[in-house]
Design a protein around this motif. Structure first.
Motif, PDB file in Angstrom:
ATOM      1  N   LYS A 277      76.601  16.873 -40.517  1.00  0.00           N
ATOM      2  CA  LYS A 277      75.534  17.321 -39.895  1.00  0.00           C
ATOM      3  C   LYS A 277      75.053  16.341 -38.778  1.00  0.00           C
ATOM      4  CE  LYS A 277      74.661  21.498 -42.357  1.00  0.00           C
ATOM      5  NZ  LYS A 277      75.793  21.679 -42.604  1.00  0.00           N
ATOM      6  N   GLU A 278      74.588  16.763 -37.493  1.00  0.00           N
ATOM      7  CA  GLU A 278      74.230  15.858 -36.823  1.00  0.00           C
ATOM      8  C   GLU A 278      72.867  14.923 -37.105  1.00  0.00           C
ATOM      9  OE1 GLU A 278      72.774  17.377 -32.913  1.00  0.00           O
ATOM     10  OE2 GLU A 278      71.916  19.221 -33.919  1.00  0.00           O
ATOM     11  N   THR A 279      72.390  15.463 -38.047  1.00  0.00           N
ATOM     12  CA  THR A 279      71.057  14.644 -38.637  1.00  0.00           C
ATOM     13  C   THR A 279      71.176  13.604 -39.681  1.00  0.00           C
ATOM     14  OG1 THR A 279      70.732  16.445 -39.997  1.00  0.00           O
ATOM     15  CG2 THR A 279      69.326  16.641 -38.085  1.00  0.00           C
ATOM     16  N   TRP A 280      72.550  13.529 -40.111  1.00  0.00           N
ATOM     17  CA  TRP A 280      72.764  12.726 -41.170  1.00  0.00           C
ATOM     18  C   TRP A 280      72.875  11.017 -40.346  1.00  0.00           C
ATOM     19  CZ3 TRP A 280      77.296  15.425 -44.069  1.00  0.00           C
ATOM     20  CH2 TRP A 280      76.623  16.698 -44.690  1.00  0.00           C
TER      21      TRP A 280
ATOM     22  N   THR B   1      78.177  19.426 -36.918  1.00  0.00           N
ATOM     23  CA  THR B   1      77.360  20.718 -36.727  1.00  0.00           C
ATOM     24  C   THR B   1      76.129  20.555 -36.750  1.00  0.00           C
ATOM     25  OG1 THR B   1      77.396  21.248 -39.016  1.00  0.00           O
ATOM     26  CG2 THR B   1      79.335  21.919 -37.602  1.00  0.00           C
ATOM     27  N   ASP B   2      75.143  21.399 -36.158  1.00  0.00           N
ATOM     28  CA  ASP B   2      73.936  21.241 -36.382  1.00  0.00           C
ATOM     29  C   ASP B   2      73.467  21.991 -37.804  1.00  0.00           C
ATOM     30  OD1 ASP B   2      73.644  24.070 -35.937  1.00  0.00           O
ATOM     31  OD2 ASP B   2      72.937  24.131 -34.214  1.00  0.00           O
ATOM     32  N   LYS B   3      72.012  22.154 -37.958  1.00  0.00           N
ATOM     33  CA  LYS B   3      71.655  22.634 -39.225  1.00  0.00           C
ATOM     34  C   LYS B   3      72.212  24.060 -39.641  1.00  0.00           C
ATOM     35  CE  LYS B   3      67.239  20.709 -39.291  1.00  0.00           C
ATOM     36  NZ  LYS B   3      66.103  21.171 -38.831  1.00  0.00           N
ATOM     37  N   GLU B   4      72.397  24.686 -38.608  1.00  0.00           N
ATOM     38  CA  GLU B   4      72.759  26.080 -38.897  1.00  0.00           C
ATOM     39  C   GLU B   4      74.579  26.341 -38.816  1.00  0.00           C
ATOM     40  OE1 GLU B   4      70.563  26.025 -35.885  1.00  0.00           O
ATOM     41  OE2 GLU B   4      68.890  26.252 -37.564  1.00  0.00           O
TER      42      GLU B   4
ATOM     43  N   LYS C 227      72.134   7.251 -36.780  1.00  0.00           N
ATOM     44  CA  LYS C 227      72.166   8.638 -36.986  1.00  0.00           C
ATOM     45  C   LYS C 227      73.575   9.286 -35.999  1.00  0.00           C
ATOM     46  CE  LYS C 227      68.237  10.690 -38.740  1.00  0.00           C
ATOM     47  NZ  LYS C 227      67.156  10.832 -37.767  1.00  0.00           N
TER      48      LYS C 227
ATOM     49  N   SER D 127      73.799  11.916 -34.642  1.00  0.00           N
ATOM     50  CA  SER D 127      73.596  12.319 -33.263  1.00  0.00           C
ATOM     51  C   SER D 127      73.821  11.205 -32.161  1.00  0.00           C
ATOM     52  CB  SER D 127      72.195  12.945 -33.393  1.00  0.00           C
ATOM     53  OG  SER D 127      71.310  12.023 -33.673  1.00  0.00           O
TER      54      SER D 127
END
Lengths: 434, 434
Positions: free
Chosen positions: B132-135, B160-163, B183, B185
């Motif tokens: 996930k991009e937030t990791w 991927t994003d959260k969804e 990150k 991202s």
């Protein structure tokens, strides 16, 4: 677009994928294409150049200076660079290699040029990630970071001993999960498939497909790791081979495309038509040899095209199956058993067709019973003969080290035409006694 | 070997590669092969099963219980497992799926079964490495270790994003070189090629080849990442297509091998021979329609095989080039220009052949000058006509969404035979006026 507005073009094309740039280059004329190659950055154009058709690339390279070519090669993987250099004239080759700044890169390219075409040595790239068995995981990761700079994609990590001999491979998974101080020698996998620089492309393709490999290491005579071959090169090789076989089956002797020049297309096609012509003249002399038939049984002449078409079709079917079987290594067992099977198959097909022809020839074309029966017996014999020739010839060629694919297409068709017509008249003469 | 000495066998085969085990299984009879599959561990046999020929695999699976099949599937990647299940009967399918212990694996397989054959959905595997991009980089490496357990080879890391929507990909190089707290991202590459579950295999193959991809992510209608396709599956697809085209050109309608049963081979071959037979009967009725020729110019009949062979060869050459051009997407420009080029090419080839035939027919076969000239003009006309039919028919089929490959082989040959002979006699009648 080509009003020489360099900056606008550069900006416009900056976001394009190199494969799209390559398509664009093919659409332009040579001068425009060369202008664009000089304009854009070499990291994009070098990849785009690789994607181009040979003819188009040749024209663009002709318009570039050795220095400009060297700059493009600098960005390429060694295997691609070697392919491009091999296309150039001898004296330009040397100039270009001298102009390559990165000495190691130039040496690698020169090394690749020394291997025979169609062998693993010429197909491989020098770029690979190599670690020594004595290193620790931490040292390995550090070294990998450095090596990865030059390698577009990390397929496998190869493990060698101090002398550079291939010992095994390392899975990324094990590397990620092992503790930093573990020695590589404790976690590497000693079982690894490899080929030597002298292995033929065909065998490399077979091995990689059989074991579902995405990259395979290449070693020299002493087992020293010298390069690796990736699946995309093999994919290109397999596609080219399939296209060549397809064209060969259609009677086209060089790798031509619809857009090639008339002269090139004629050279590729005319020789095969000449073979067909000789067959046709052979058939003419056979028919004229049985000239009494014109008076006694003229109806038999009506069925010459039927005999000829059937002989050709059966021969092509049989040879295609054998050629594919040989290519895929699925032809097993004794040659006699295979010929027997083809005969039985031909007999079944022959009887089915003969029954239809028997009825139609007698009731529609008004041949006598004995004429119809002669035609049908001849038809069945011709089908069996065509099947046997179609099966036997490719196997024979293969055993003598000749590519059996040449046997399909016009070659088989022509010989079956001639033998088929000869058989037809011989059997008719035997039965009808004219 | 097969004296049922289980332990000795297990030990002996333990070191073998699954592809070699697969070869061994193909050599054995079905009972012996089944015994071996039951004996060996499922991580080896499951891979070996995938390598087997469809027929052999079917026979072995018939002899295994649903539970045993489920155990084999448990070890396979989802795409392979789905392929195997699709081969089973409906009622056994359900039983097998119920017996799979890993619920997620079973659900993935069921999902893959819902997609249309020949689309990316049916070709893809669910196994992939997704972050996930937030990791952060550290979290990412931790998560990758976990995911990598199920993935045989890490081709690419998808972001991927959260969804779960596909945002881009992450290069291993960047991951290795970034600091632990970065990150995802900040370092991922937002440009990524992808296909949807509904993309046809042919387009997937084209895209992956054009951009030299080794794996491509697959998304659903909403852009959610659902699977990935690897180059080895595409390689199998490309090889199968090439073989089918080759066989089609040879007049073989199903994907058959030399070792298939007589019945299967007859089904694949007889229909095409029947087409050829109809053409032959058509030619017979054309000749009988010009029966006055038997009395006035019997010599013309000698050259029927020549006309027929040349028409067939030219037609196959032209169609093969167009079919390959269509497959590789290199057919550009207007259809009229292409037909014009083929005509010029045919004219060149035709004149070369006609000159030889003119001399030989007159001096060797004793045809009159006017007969020889009729033969040559007919020959040139027939070659041009055959080239035009060979070029036009595949393009026409392609525009109507039919695979142009059916047009090569017996189909084109037969129609060219008939039209060729008709043209020959019409031109001869026009010139000689019989």
């Amino acid at each position: 677009i080509s009003q020489k507005d360099g900056n606008a073009l550069r900006e416009l094309l900056h976001e394009y994928h190199f494969a799209d740039i390559a398509e664009l280059l093919e659409e332009l004329n040579s001068d425009e294409a060369t202008y664009l190659v000089k304009l854009l950055e070499t990291d994009i154009t070098s990849e785009a150049l690789m994607e181009l058709d040979d003819d188009v690339r040749e024209k663009i390279l002709d318009r570039l200076s050795p220095k400009e070519i060297a700059n493009e090669l600098e960005e390429m993987d060694t295997d691609d660079a070697a392919d491009i250099i091999a296309e150039l004239d001898d004296h330009i080759q040397k100039e270009v290699i001298q102009k390559i700044k990165d000495q190691e890169h130039a040496a690698d390219i020169v090394e690749l040029l020394t291997y025979d075409e169609d062998t693993a040595g010429a197909l491989m790239a020098k770029e690979l990630v190599q670690v020594k068995e004595t290193w620790t995981v931490a040292g390995c990761v550090r070294e990998m970071r450095r090596q990865a700079e030059n390698v577009t994609r990390v397929h496998s990590i190869y493990v060698t001993d101090k002398e550079g001999k291939l010992k095994g491979r390392l899975s990324l998974k094990d590397l990620l999960t092992a503790s930093e101080k573990t020695k590589i020698s404790e976690i590497y996998i000693p079982k690894v498939d490899y080929v030597t620089v002298h292995t033929e492309n065909e065998d490399v393709a077979r091995i990689m497909q059989k074991y579902d490999l995405e990259a395979i290491p290449v070693v020299d005579e002493n087992g020293i790791l010298v390069g690796r071959i990736t699946i995309d090169d093999i994919l290109d090789f397999i596609k080219d081979e399939a296209e060549k076989d397809y064209q060969m089956a259609a009677g086209i002797s060089q790798d031509v495309e619809a857009d090639d020049s008339l002269w090139k297309l004629t050279k590729a096609r005319l020789p095969w038509l000449m073979i067909g012509m000789l067959g046709g003249l052979g058939a003419a002399s056979i028919i004229s040899g049985f000239d009494s038939i014109f008076l006694s049984h003229p109806n038999l002449l009506l069925f010459v095209p039927l005999i000829q078409a059937t002989a050709g079709n059966v021969g092509v079917q049989s040879s295609a199956i054998v050629v594919q079987g040989l290519a895929n290594d699925t032809i097993k067992g004794h040659i006699i058993r295979r010929l027997l099977k083809e005969s039985v198959l031909a007999l079944i097909n022959g009887i089915c067709i003969a029954i239809v022809v028997l009825v139609i020839s007698h009731f529609i074309f008004g041949t006598t019973y004995s004429e119809s029966i002669s035609i049908c017996i001849a038809l069945i014999s011709v089908i069996i003969m065509a099947a046997l020739i179609g099966t036997f010839v490719p196997i024979l060629l293969d055993r003598n080290g000749i590519d059996p694919a040449v046997a399909t297409g016009p070659f088989i068709t022509t010989s079956n035409d001639v033998f088929g017509i000869l058989t037809y008249f011989l059997i008719a003469k035997l039965i009808l006694g004219f």
